[in-house]
Design an enzyme around this catalytic site. Sequence first.
Site, mmCIF file in Angstrom:
data_model
loop_
_atom_site.group_PDB
_atom_site.id
_atom_site.type_symbol
_atom_site.label_atom_id
_atom_site.label_comp_id
_atom_site.label_asym_id
_atom_site.label_seq_id
_atom_site.Cartn_x
_atom_site.Cartn_y
_atom_site.Cartn_z
ATOM 1 N N THR A 9 -0.206 8.079 -2.344
ATOM 2 C CA THR A 9 -0.381 8.459 -0.947
ATOM 3 C C THR A 9 -0.479 9.982 -0.885
ATOM 4 O O THR A 9 0.057 10.675 -1.733
ATOM 5 C CB THR A 9 0.782 7.930 -0.065
ATOM 6 O OG1 THR A 9 0.605 8.400 1.278
ATOM 7 C CG2 THR A 9 2.138 8.373 -0.567
ATOM 8 N N GLY A 10 -1.197 10.470 0.112
ATOM 9 C CA GLY A 10 -1.436 11.912 0.205
ATOM 10 C C GLY A 10 -2.906 12.144 0.497
ATOM 11 O O GLY A 10 -3.603 11.232 0.950
ATOM 12 N N GLY A 19 -6.445 11.962 0.060
ATOM 13 C CA GLY A 19 -7.273 11.105 -0.782
ATOM 14 C C GLY A 19 -8.308 11.865 -1.588
ATOM 15 O O GLY A 19 -8.610 11.505 -2.727
ATOM 16 N N ARG A 41 -15.716 8.584 6.531
ATOM 17 C CA ARG A 41 -14.902 9.119 5.416
ATOM 18 C C ARG A 41 -13.995 8.019 4.844
ATOM 19 O O ARG A 41 -13.394 7.242 5.567
ATOM 20 C CB ARG A 41 -14.057 10.288 5.928
ATOM 21 C CG ARG A 41 -13.133 10.926 4.873
ATOM 22 C CD ARG A 41 -11.733 10.360 4.910
ATOM 23 N NE ARG A 41 -10.854 11.031 3.968
ATOM 24 C CZ ARG A 41 -9.649 10.576 3.632
ATOM 25 N NH1 ARG A 41 -9.192 9.464 4.165
ATOM 26 N NH2 ARG A 41 -8.906 11.232 2.772
ATOM 27 N N THR A 59 -0.003 6.575 3.902
ATOM 28 C CA THR A 59 -0.448 5.227 3.537
ATOM 29 C C THR A 59 0.775 4.403 3.205
ATOM 30 O O THR A 59 1.686 4.919 2.552
ATOM 31 C CB THR A 59 -1.347 5.283 2.276
ATOM 32 O OG1 THR A 59 -2.477 6.098 2.578
ATOM 33 C CG2 THR A 59 -1.811 3.903 1.845
HETATM 34 N N1 ASP Z 1 -4.409 8.682 0.983
HETATM 35 C C1 ASP Z 1 -4.737 8.512 2.370
HETATM 36 C C2 ASP Z 1 -6.160 8.961 2.574
HETATM 37 O O1 ASP Z 1 -6.543 9.987 2.050
HETATM 38 C C3 ASP Z 1 -3.839 9.219 3.321
HETATM 39 C C4 ASP Z 1 -2.365 9.273 2.930
HETATM 40 O O2 ASP Z 1 -1.901 8.493 2.152
HETATM 41 O O3 ASP Z 1 -1.655 10.168 3.419
HETATM 42 O O4 ASP Z 1 -6.872 8.327 3.296
#
Ligand code: ASP
Length: 302
Positions: free
Chosen positions: A200-201, A203, A177, A149
């Site tokens: 970020t990561g 979710g 989703r 993100t």
């Molecule tokens: N946080 C985002 C999601 O889960 C993806 C990401 O930031 O890697 O949609």
Amino acid sequence: MHAIIATWKMSYPSVCDAQHLLQEGAAAGDAVVEAITQIEDDPTLNSVGYGGLPDRDGHVMLDAAYMDGQTLRCGAIMSAEGIRNPILAARKLCGRESNCVLAGRGAELFAIEEGLPMRDMCTHASMQHWREAIRMEHRKLSAYRDHDTVCVLALDEDGGLVAGTSTSGLFMKAPGRVGDSPLIGSGYYADARYGAAAATGVGEEIMRGCLSYEIVSLMKRGASAQQACEEAMNDFVSRKLELGEDAGSMSVIALAPDGTFGAATTLDVFPFTVGNESGVHLCAVKNGVVTEVTEEEVAKLP
Ligand code: ASP
């Protein structure tokens, strides 16, 4: 005093432009939008906007959010298709007393009514990526290749503090989703009195810890941006470990009203960009320590 911080190496070029705007006296919101729209428009950055990661059905479905830390108002869209710049829709929704978070068709209709540019967000490359994944069943999702993100936090000369996020979410996600990125308190939060934070990561993990709100709340209680990122992350990871889970894949950034910043991650390396009066710097959290990245290291970073 102005400052800007954004997730991942991909944010470096657009943060340079956004930092320039802030230096010339632009509002934090304009800097956030500048940094994010450039990334949304770039088809080579495959986790955000045009050319984003398709869901299981081959649709690029986008999430984005915008929060103004001076008014505590926010706007967000989720699971929306065909909006060229999701962050513009989120910003336009911010400030509305009702209907400020719109999903799916509602978000798309809103963007059309507001005259925002629409486009097919799939590219040849994103479709090829999807077709390959369909062929390889049970492929394990991994950070960088399968999701990211762009999160941007900006502070302007007038004390304005804004948080913005934009993502296509997890690659091959189930239709409908929604991750943490458009969820207030999980993917982002901003209170101009205390600070702003974003995540970020994965979710599904981040939202269980309401990590962004938790970080701002720690800053409210006196923690520095760096202390708040580390404490929120460490507490949540400890709880996950107690529950028999692994640490997961989560990274956070924070910005304080005095322009100081923080970052923490469960990954070995988490790159991010910082801009302030001293220029724009590519930094990373490596083995728990925040460092500036050298020219030679840049190519190796995710
Ligand atoms: N946080 C985002 C999601 O889960 C993806 C990401 O930031 O890697 O949609």
